[in-house]
Each structure stands twice: as structure tokens, then as C-alpha cells.
Design a protein around this motif. Structure first.
Motif, PDB file in Angstrom:
ATOM      1  N   PHE A  43       0.875  -1.168   0.000  1.00 36.78           N
ATOM      2  CA  PHE A  43       0.000   0.000   0.000  1.00 36.78           C
ATOM      3  C   PHE A  43       0.916   1.222   0.000  1.00 36.78           C
ATOM      4  O   PHE A  43       1.632   1.467   0.967  1.00 36.78           O
ATOM      5  N   ASN A  45       1.385   5.274  -0.117  1.00 32.66           N
ATOM      6  CA  ASN A  45       0.728   6.532   0.256  1.00 32.66           C
ATOM      7  C   ASN A  45      -0.587   6.335   1.001  1.00 32.66           C
ATOM      8  O   ASN A  45      -1.427   7.225   1.012  1.00 32.66           O
ATOM      9  N   ARG A  46      -0.773   5.198   1.583  1.00 31.32           N
ATOM     10  CA  ARG A  46      -1.921   4.955   2.453  1.00 31.32           C
ATOM     11  C   ARG A  46      -1.672   3.691   3.254  1.00 31.32           C
ATOM     12  O   ARG A  46      -0.840   2.868   2.881  1.00 31.32           O
ATOM     13  N   LYS A  47      -2.378   3.555   4.343  1.00 29.03           N
ATOM     14  CA  LYS A  47      -2.293   2.346   5.153  1.00 29.03           C
ATOM     15  C   LYS A  47      -3.539   1.504   4.894  1.00 29.03           C
ATOM     16  O   LYS A  47      -4.609   2.050   4.651  1.00 29.03           O
ATOM     17  N   SER A  49      -6.838  -0.468   5.606  1.00 28.56           N
ATOM     18  CA  SER A  49      -7.871  -0.446   6.645  1.00 28.56           C
ATOM     19  C   SER A  49      -7.877  -1.810   7.324  1.00 28.56           C
ATOM     20  O   SER A  49      -7.378  -2.791   6.780  1.00 28.56           O
TER      21      SER A  49
END
Length: 91
Positions: A43, A45-47, A49
Motif C-alpha cells: 500500500f 501513500n496509504r495504510k 484499513s
């Protein structure tokens, strides 16, 4: 951006890239896919969920990788696995 690739310690993304995989799914068949093959996801630029999916699991008949034609067929992800992955890790 999310990158999906088969899991292997000798894979070029593992050996030559400084970013570690965010998720390693060792058995995709437990989430409704046809194959029990390990897959890793990055992932960028984001983690991911961590949503909990509280519903009955859809079990597809497990296929053996050795009994498939080499190429696209063994790389396909079932629609149940894709749906569950999106709801659990992306939305």
C-alpha cells in the motif's frame, strides 16, 4: 497505489525495493479465492484499513495450481476474494 504480487523472498520487489509489503496473505482460499497461494500487497501513500467483515464466508472449490494452464488462469482472483479484500483493506 496498491501493488499485488505472488509472495516470495526472492522476488525483485522484496530484494531490491526498500518498502516492505503491508499485507502478506499466506492462504487466499480462506477469504474465498480458488487457490491457496501466498500473495503480498504493498500500500503506497496509504495504510490498509482493518475492517472486520461479519458475514458468512463464501467457499469456492479449491483448485490446484498444477492442474491449470500456465498464464492468466492461475493469476485470476475470484470475485468473492476481490470483494472481501476491497471491503476489509481498502474501504
Amino acid at each position: 497505489m496498491i501493488i499485488e504480487n505472488p509472495y516470495s523472498s526472492t522476488h525483485y520487489l522484496v530484494k531490491y525495493w526498500s518498502i516492505q509489503a503491508s499485507i502478506i496473505d499466506t492462504d487466499r482460499s480462506m477469504k474465498g479465492d480458488y487457490y491457496k497461494k501466498p500473495t503480498q500487497y504493498w500500500f503506497i501513500n496509504r495504510k490498509p484499513s482493518q475492517n472486520m467483515i461479519l458475514e458468512a464466508q463464501v467457499w469456492n472449490e479449491r483448485k490446484e495450481i498444477g492442474h491449470t494452464n500456465p498464464g492468466a488462469e492461475r493469476s485470476l482472483i475470484s470475485k468473492e476474494y476481490a470483494n472481501r479484500f476491497i471491503r476489509e483493506f481498502i474501504i
